[in-house]
Structure formats: structure tokens, C-alpha cells
Design a protein around this motif. Structure first.
Motif, PDB file in Angstrom:
ATOM      1  N   VAL A  21       4.922  -0.223  -4.639  1.00 13.63           N
ATOM      2  CA  VAL A  21       5.086  -0.045  -3.198  1.00 13.63           C
ATOM      3  C   VAL A  21       3.778   0.537  -2.679  1.00 13.63           C
ATOM      4  O   VAL A  21       2.985   1.102  -3.445  1.00 13.63           O
ATOM      5  CB  VAL A  21       6.263   0.889  -2.846  1.00 13.63           C
ATOM      6  CG1 VAL A  21       7.583   0.287  -3.297  1.00 13.63           C
ATOM      7  CG2 VAL A  21       6.068   2.277  -3.467  1.00 13.63           C
ATOM      8  N   GLY A  22       3.557   0.409  -1.380  1.00  7.04           N
ATOM      9  CA  GLY A  22       2.311   0.957  -0.862  1.00  7.04           C
ATOM     10  C   GLY A  22       2.188   0.844   0.631  1.00  7.04           C
ATOM     11  O   GLY A  22       3.128   0.421   1.327  1.00  7.04           O
ATOM     12  N   ILE A  23       1.021   1.222   1.109  1.00  9.80           N
ATOM     13  CA  ILE A  23       0.774   1.227   2.552  1.00  9.80           C
ATOM     14  C   ILE A  23      -0.706   1.002   2.809  1.00  9.80           C
ATOM     15  O   ILE A  23      -1.556   1.388   1.997  1.00  9.80           O
ATOM     16  CB  ILE A  23       1.254   2.570   3.172  1.00  9.80           C
ATOM     17  CG1 ILE A  23       1.492   2.422   4.670  1.00  9.80           C
ATOM     18  CG2 ILE A  23       0.299   3.705   2.854  1.00  9.80           C
ATOM     19  CD1 ILE A  23       2.449   3.460   5.228  1.00  9.80           C
ATOM     20  N   VAL A  24      -0.987   0.346   3.919  1.00  4.58           N
ATOM     21  CA  VAL A  24      -2.368   0.166   4.378  1.00  4.58           C
ATOM     22  C   VAL A  24      -2.510   0.899   5.707  1.00  4.58           C
ATOM     23  O   VAL A  24      -1.730   0.668   6.643  1.00  4.58           O
ATOM     24  CB  VAL A  24      -2.717  -1.325   4.544  1.00  4.58           C
ATOM     25  CG1 VAL A  24      -4.141  -1.472   5.087  1.00  4.58           C
ATOM     26  CG2 VAL A  24      -2.585  -2.065   3.209  1.00  4.58           C
ATOM     27  N   ILE A  25      -3.486   1.796   5.778  1.00  4.64           N
ATOM     28  CA  ILE A  25      -3.749   2.576   6.988  1.00  4.64           C
ATOM     29  C   ILE A  25      -5.003   2.008   7.646  1.00  4.64           C
ATOM     30  O   ILE A  25      -6.051   1.916   7.004  1.00  4.64           O
ATOM     31  CB  ILE A  25      -3.987   4.060   6.658  1.00  4.64           C
ATOM     32  CG1 ILE A  25      -2.870   4.605   5.761  1.00  4.64           C
ATOM     33  CG2 ILE A  25      -4.138   4.884   7.921  1.00  4.64           C
ATOM     34  CD1 ILE A  25      -3.231   5.908   5.068  1.00  4.64           C
ATOM     35  N   ASP A  26      -4.913   1.649   8.911  1.00  2.00           N
ATOM     36  CA  ASP A  26      -6.078   1.153   9.635  1.00  2.00           C
ATOM     37  C   ASP A  26      -6.362   2.066  10.819  1.00  2.00           C
ATOM     38  O   ASP A  26      -5.438   2.593  11.438  1.00  2.00           O
ATOM     39  CB  ASP A  26      -5.834  -0.275  10.125  1.00  2.00           C
ATOM     40  CG  ASP A  26      -7.128  -1.048  10.340  1.00  2.00           C
ATOM     41  OD1 ASP A  26      -8.218  -0.464  10.113  1.00  2.00           O
ATOM     42  OD2 ASP A  26      -7.062  -2.230  10.722  1.00  2.00           O
ATOM     43  N   GLY A  27      -7.632   2.269  11.115  1.00  2.00           N
ATOM     44  CA  GLY A  27      -8.015   3.068  12.266  1.00  2.00           C
ATOM     45  C   GLY A  27      -8.393   4.497  11.938  1.00  2.00           C
ATOM     46  O   GLY A  27      -8.689   5.285  12.853  1.00  2.00           O
ATOM     47  N   MET A  28      -8.381   4.864  10.661  1.00  2.00           N
ATOM     48  CA  MET A  28      -8.751   6.232  10.292  1.00  2.00           C
ATOM     49  C   MET A  28     -10.226   6.466  10.614  1.00  2.00           C
ATOM     50  O   MET A  28     -11.095   5.672  10.246  1.00  2.00           O
ATOM     51  CB  MET A  28      -8.502   6.448   8.795  1.00  2.00           C
ATOM     52  CG  MET A  28      -8.727   7.863   8.314  1.00  2.00           C
ATOM     53  SD  MET A  28      -7.428   8.985   8.870  1.00  2.00           S
ATOM     54  CE  MET A  28      -7.996  10.540   8.191  1.00  2.00           C
ATOM     55  N   THR A  29     -10.501   7.538  11.303  1.00  2.00           N
ATOM     56  CA  THR A  29     -11.864   7.872  11.683  1.00  2.00           C
ATOM     57  C   THR A  29     -12.750   8.022  10.446  1.00  2.00           C
ATOM     58  O   THR A  29     -12.334   8.650   9.468  1.00  2.00           O
ATOM     59  CB  THR A  29     -11.867   9.189  12.485  1.00  2.00           C
ATOM     60  OG1 THR A  29     -11.001   9.050  13.615  1.00  2.00           O
ATOM     61  CG2 THR A  29     -13.265   9.547  12.950  1.00  2.00           C
ATOM     62  N   PRO A  30     -13.964   7.462  10.454  1.00  2.00           N
ATOM     63  CA  PRO A  30     -14.857   7.635   9.303  1.00  2.00           C
ATOM     64  C   PRO A  30     -15.380   9.063   9.207  1.00  2.00           C
ATOM     65  O   PRO A  30     -15.457   9.788  10.214  1.00  2.00           O
ATOM     66  CB  PRO A  30     -15.997   6.652   9.604  1.00  2.00           C
ATOM     67  CG  PRO A  30     -15.996   6.511  11.091  1.00  2.00           C
ATOM     68  CD  PRO A  30     -14.556   6.603  11.496  1.00  2.00           C
TER      69      PRO A  30
END
Length: 328
Positions: A21-30
Motif C-alpha cells: 500500500v502507499g501514497i504519492v504526495i504532490d505539491g510539497m514545498t522544496p
């Protein structure tokens, strides 16, 4: 569907007894320093092992496949995966013909025309909340707010000092109980949230109701506010920073944070998978038959759900936080 968020967004995947199972996070500030201790602590809070929780214990070691380099976020999507290694799929064979009352077995079978992976609840399993916890940890790294969460009621128990003994009795009766989780968030700046459709309340409710077994949510004083008149409910502002004498509104006005403590309470229903025999419809014989559920299940899923709800709220707040920052 399996996606939530606009600027800080998550995409969840996997099945309870699949490979992972898992998750993809998009938009995290660099450039955000990854707090590994926070991530591991949050994941550990979700693990089974306490009285009243399932005997299925997974390592839940986060495998970060992208988006982190030299200890910092890169700005690219963060992909976190968790292997499933402790499964007993044979415990679920009888549920193909006799779906569990209160569970998603029946609805998922119909919706996906019999092709859904039903083992362990499949894609509808609380197992997938592992990814929500991980994503929420990253959201908290972005927000830098203080989250405090606790169980305030389990069944008819309101004093948590006796929780272990109470849940031991529930387990021995082969039944389950629900619980109420309270989350307090301090340190949120004024102005997070948008009017109407992206209010803090609507955004948090959307995310929290995405967690399995959630059946109710309230902010601030919540439904008890029915006992108050407007003159009592109103939170008197006592200084120029917006501090209020009371906090009946739970840190929100107009769907926007006002700088006071955000207060959220969530009702987690009793687990559907109980070991008491139940009479329910058998789709093979077309008659009511006795169902005996096998497997390993929680007598009180609210106990492990505390950090799940906390981090679901963090995800919603992170998305709104980035929306606010995009205007500055």
C-alpha cells in the motif's frame, strides 16, 4: 476517487492483502528538512499491539521512492510505499458469498462487478490509512503547527485510565465499540481557509470522511452549542491578535482560521468485523444464514485511528495553507 487536494495533494493506492500500500504526495514545498523521527513516531502510533487492536502487526517501514534527497524535500512528488507481509487471505473466503453487515464487502462487489479484491477488505481496508498517516507527517512538517490528539470517549467509557480493562472485556465478548477522537491544533496563522466550498470545515470534513469508519464530525463546541444562545455562543475578542475569551467556534470564523485553537471531534464507528455470530443474507443459498467472521480485527478501531484523523486534518490544512501562500 483516490485523489485529494489541489496544491498539496495525495493519491492513495493498494489493497489490504496486495503486495503493498502507499501514497504519492504532490505539491510539497522544496527544501523542507524531513523529520524522520516525526514520520516514524506517527507510523508507530498507528500500529497494532495495544489491547483491543488487531493481532495483524506489520513492520510499516516507509520506503520513500522519490521526492526526498539528502534529507530534504526536492519539490518532486514524494512516493512512499509499505509492504504487506502479514496476511491471512483464507480468513475471508466465506465473505465472498456472505458479505459482512456494515462493511463495504457488498457495495464494492456490486460497484466493481465482482472484480474487486475482497481479501481483508481490499481497497476499502483501514490498512490503506498507513499512507494517510505518512502524508500527514509531511503536511505537519510544512505547517509547523502543534497537533494534540486524544480519545475522549470509547463506548460508554469517558475515563481513559480504564481503557485497557474496558477493551479487554469488549474483546472477550467478541464485540466492538466506537470512539470519539478530539484533535486540537495550535499555532495556525490567521487567514487559512476559503469561503464556502473550501472552508476549513468543508475541507477537513472531506478528508476526514475519506477515512474508513468515520460517521460524524464537529468543530468547536459542536452539537452542544444547541444549548447556548447567540450571546453565549459568540466568542468575545479580547486583544488585537484576535484571541477570544471562549472558543465555541473552534478557531474558525467564516470557514477561516482566526488564530485560536482549532478544535475538531470525530466519531469512529464500532468495527464491522466482530466475532459474534450474526444472521445475514447468503447470496449463494439466497437465504438468511449465520455468519461467523474469521481473521484478526480490532475491537476498537478508534484507538489506532487517533493519529490517522490527526494526520488527515493536517493534509487538509496543508492544502489550504498553500492556497493562502499562493496569494501572498
Amino acid at each position: 476517487m483516490n485523489h485529494f487536494g489541489t496544491l498539496f495533494s495525495v493519491n492513495i493506492y493498494g489493497e489490504s492483502h496486495g503486495k503493498a500500500v502507499g501514497i504519492v504526495i504532490d505539491g510539497m514545498t522544496p527544501g523542507i528538512l524531513v523529520d524522520e523521527a516525526l514520520l516514524l513516531s506517527d507510523l508507530n502510533r498507528r500500529k497494532a499491539g495495544a489491547v483491543g487492536t488487531t493481532k495483524r502487526i506489520e513492520a510499516d517501514e516507509p520506503n520513500i521512492l522519490s521526492g526526498v534527497y539528502r534529507g530534504y524535500t526536492t519539490g518532486a512528488p514524494i512516493h512512499i510505499q509499505f509492504q504487506n507481509t502479514n496476511t491471512r487471505s483464507e480468513d475471508y473466503q466465506n465473505l465472498l458469498k456472505q458479505p459482512r453487515p456494515g462493511h463495504a464487502d457488498f457495495t464494492s462487489f456490486i460497484k466493481y462487478k465482482g472484480y474487486a479484491d475482497q481479501r481483508g477488505g481490499g481497497h476499502f481496508s483501514g490498512r490503506l490509512t498507513t499512507g494517510i498517516v505518512a502524508a500527514g507527517s509531511f503536511a505537519k512538517m510544512l505547517l509547523k503547527a502543534n497537533f494534540e490528539s486524544k480519545l475522549v470517549q470509547v463506548g460508554d467509557l469517558t475515563e481513559m485510565n480504564g481503557l485497557d480493562e474496558y477493551l479487554k472485556k469488549i474483546s472477550e465478548s467478541f464485540d466492538s465499540v466506537g470512539g470519539i477522537v478530539e484533535v486540537n491544533v495550535n499555532g495556525l496563522e490567521v487567514g487559512i481557509g476559503e469561503p464556502f466550498f473550501d472552508s476549513v470545515e468543508s475541507k477537513i470534513a472531506h478528508m476526514v470522511f475519506s477515512v474508513p469508519a468515520i460517521k460524524g464530525i464537529e468543530f468547536g463546541v459542536g452539537f452542544k452549542g444547541i444549548e447556548l444562545k447567540g450571546s453565549q455562543f459568540n466568542d468575545q475578542i479580547i486583544d488585537e491578535s484576535g484571541t477570544t475569551k471562549t472558543n465555541h467556534n473552534g478557531g474558525l470564523n467564516g470557514g477561516i482560521t482566526n488564530g485560536n485553537t482549532l478544535v475538531v471531534r470525530v466519531f469512529v464507528k464500532p468495527a464491522s468485523s466482530i466475532f459474534l455470530k450474526q444472521d445475514t443474507f447468503d447470496f449463494e443459498s439466497k437465504t438468511i444464514q449465520t455468519l461467523q467472521i474469521e481473521g484478526r480485527h480490532d475491537a476498537c478501531i478508534a484507538r489506532r485511528a487517533v493519529v490517522v484523523i490527526e494526520n488527515a486534518i493536517a493534509i487538509a490544512l496543508a492544502d489550504l495553507y498553500l492556497q493562502k501562500k499562493s496569494r501572498e
